[in-house]
Design an enzyme around this catalytic site. Structure first.
Site, PDB file in Angstrom:
ATOM      1  N   ASP A 231      23.335  27.999  49.646  1.00  0.00           N
ATOM      2  CA  ASP A 231      23.752  29.263  49.153  1.00  0.00           C
ATOM      3  C   ASP A 231      24.941  30.054  50.154  1.00  0.00           C
ATOM      4  OD1 ASP A 231      23.454  31.555  47.217  1.00  0.00           O
ATOM      5  OD2 ASP A 231      23.063  32.791  49.062  1.00  0.00           O
ATOM      6  N   GLU A 261      27.339  26.264  47.419  1.00  0.00           N
ATOM      7  CA  GLU A 261      28.110  27.402  46.710  1.00  0.00           C
ATOM      8  C   GLU A 261      29.223  27.656  47.334  1.00  0.00           C
ATOM      9  OE1 GLU A 261      27.053  31.639  44.673  1.00  0.00           O
ATOM     10  OE2 GLU A 261      26.533  31.002  46.606  1.00  0.00           O
TER      11      GLU A 261
END
Length: 486
Positions: A231, A261
């Site tokens: 993340d 990400e």
């Protein structure tokens, strides 16, 4: 490239009833039959909002739904035992399991600490707007409900570089703790985008790095997951994950699949991250998502020949993980950029029936989002996944010659006699396109498996045919015998 197909097995608005791990266990066989090769699970650790937390507001990495913390034992998705059972059930069906790793921040501290800090401008983190001052920050994590089980480390302000709240003055601002400064090798949005939210982990602090590595070893041994979704990597020192991933690789005996990400529409920023992070991490192709978004909201004016322009799948296809929508882009979320319904099949065709990139299918598109009254994409998406599983053979030949209408073929191969297909789509008026599948298919009759066009196309002696498509639609032509039999 290996024919992977990943399911993002959650959406933001799932019911906070602690049943999701059980649900995934029950659906393991269904996922396998749909053609998925891997399942991406949401963050499994206790968040600051307890059972209401989607998992990105991390409170305790070691609490996977086992301890009475934040007014709940289970997480939003269930208990630790149910989580481990779901992983095992999925892997027993031959599916890889990818865990969501959130190393940018912690939230929900147990105690405050008095610490010196320097305030920075919200939209320019290179610009200090105060001298060093004393604040009261929520930075001490003692995890009283866990009582030191698995790990007894106490997190304090020394583990963090920034916070956004001073309890003493009730002020909301960006504070850099102890005048540490920000990490340099991060995204340059806001001048320096090291700080995102909560207590920002300080990757320059030796103990922080050691604790995250200890947790990684514990977690990998406990769960036996096959890979990771990382993340918010644009906010973390770009080379941080190199050692962490090399250690997990050594422990596993093989390299895990890893996708990061990095939320940016800038292709060059993604390429820079790949170059800076040791080529160990694939990235979600965010620019491609935004091309889909623009195409779906431009009333037919988007030049379809440029659908892959300035995307990661165009420049670094072996590191591109493609997607249409996700939990952040769905309606009502922080990065809302929902692909309009009429273009969903276009977009999924562009990631599922092409050779470049690894596609991820979003839970909300497979099962719908009831809270937003979003219906599943339906049988067309199911057909696309089936085609990828059973007909994804041969070479890819593109016919990107018209601004509104593009097409390509997969030639099929000699080992799979039913293979070979022609794909055509338009974001405007009906058209037709002459394309060659292959000479192996001479004289064969092809039909649109989606049923959008009822014309039968008979290929000539060279395997060439003229394939039509109706207004604003997609048609996928396969051999009539296969379509009838299937």
């Amino acid at each position: 490239m290996e024919n992977k197909m990943i399911l993002q097995a959650f959406e933001w608005e799932l019911s906070a009833d602690a049943t999701h791990w059980q649900n995934l266990t029950e659906k393991a066989q269904e996922f396998k039959e749909m053609g998925f090769s891997a399942i991406w699970l949401p963050p499994a650790y206790k968040g600051s909002k307890g059972i209401q937390d989607t998992g990105y507001g991390v409170y305790d990495y070691y609490d996977l739904g086992e301890f009475d913390q934040k007014e709940t034992i289970p997480t939003k998705y269930g208990t630790k035992e149910e989580y481990l059972q779901a992983i095992k059930a999925l892997q027993e069906k031959g599916l890889e399991v990818y865990a969501d790793i959130v190393f940018n921040h912690l939230l929900g501290a147990d105690e405050t600490e008095t610490v010196s800090a320097v305030q920075y401008k919200e939209n320019d983190r290179t610009n200090a707007v105060s001298e060093e001052e004393t604040i009261e920050a929520w930075t001490k994590f003692t995890f009283p409900g866990r009582k030191g089980k698995y790990n007894d480390y106490i997190w304090t302000w020394k583990n963090f570089s920034g916070v956004d709240y001073d309890e003493r003055t009730k002020s909301h601002a960006i504070y850099n703790l102890g005048d540490k400064g920000w990490e340099n090798d991060v995204d340059k949005e806001e001048g320096n985008f090291d700080y995102l939210m909560g207590c920002d982990l300080d990757m320059e602090n030796t103990e922080t790095v050691e604790q995250l590595d200890k947790w990684g070893k514990w977690y990998q041994e406990l769960t036996n997951v096959d890979g990771y979704r990382l993340d918010a990597v644009k906010h973390i020192q770009f080379d941080y994950y190199v050692d962490w991933l090399l250690h997990r690789t050594k422990e596993r005996g093989n390299a895990p699949f890893v996708v990061g990400e990095y939320w940016s529409n800038d292709q060059k920023a993604l390429e820079n991250y790949l170059d800076s992070s040791g080529n160990l991490i694939s990235l979600f192709d965010v620019p491609l998502h935004y091309n889909f978004y623009e195409a779906s909201h431009s009333d037919g004016t988007f030049d379809m020949r440029k659908i892959f322009s300035n995307t990661l799948v165009d420049s670094r296809e072996d590191y591109a993980v493609t997607f249409v929508d996700n939990h952040d882009t769905q309606k009502g979320q922080s990065l809302e950029s929902w692909i309009d319904g009429w273009f969903k099949v276009h977009a999924y065709t562009l990631i599922l029936l092409r050779k470049q990139g690894i596609p991820v299918i979003f839970w909300g598109d497979v099962y719908g989002i009831p809270t937003e009254e979003v219906s599943p994409v339906g049988k067309d998406l199911e057909l696309l996944m089936k085609l990828r599983k059973s007909m994804y053979f041969g070479n890819q030949v593109d016919y990107f010659t018209d601004s509104n209408c593009i097409g390509w073929v997969l030639t099929g191969d000699g080992k799979h006699l039913d293979s070979g297909m022609a794909i055509i789509m338009t974001n405007g008026a009906s058209q037709e396109k002459e394309m060659t599948v292959s000479a192996f298919h001479k004289g064969k009759t092809f039909v649109d498996i989606l049923g959008n066009n009822d014309q039968k196309v008979v290929l000539d002696e060279n395997g060439k045919g003229t394939f039509p498509v109706n207004d604003g639609q997609v048609s996928i032509y396969v051999q009539e015998e296969w379509a009838r039999r299937d």
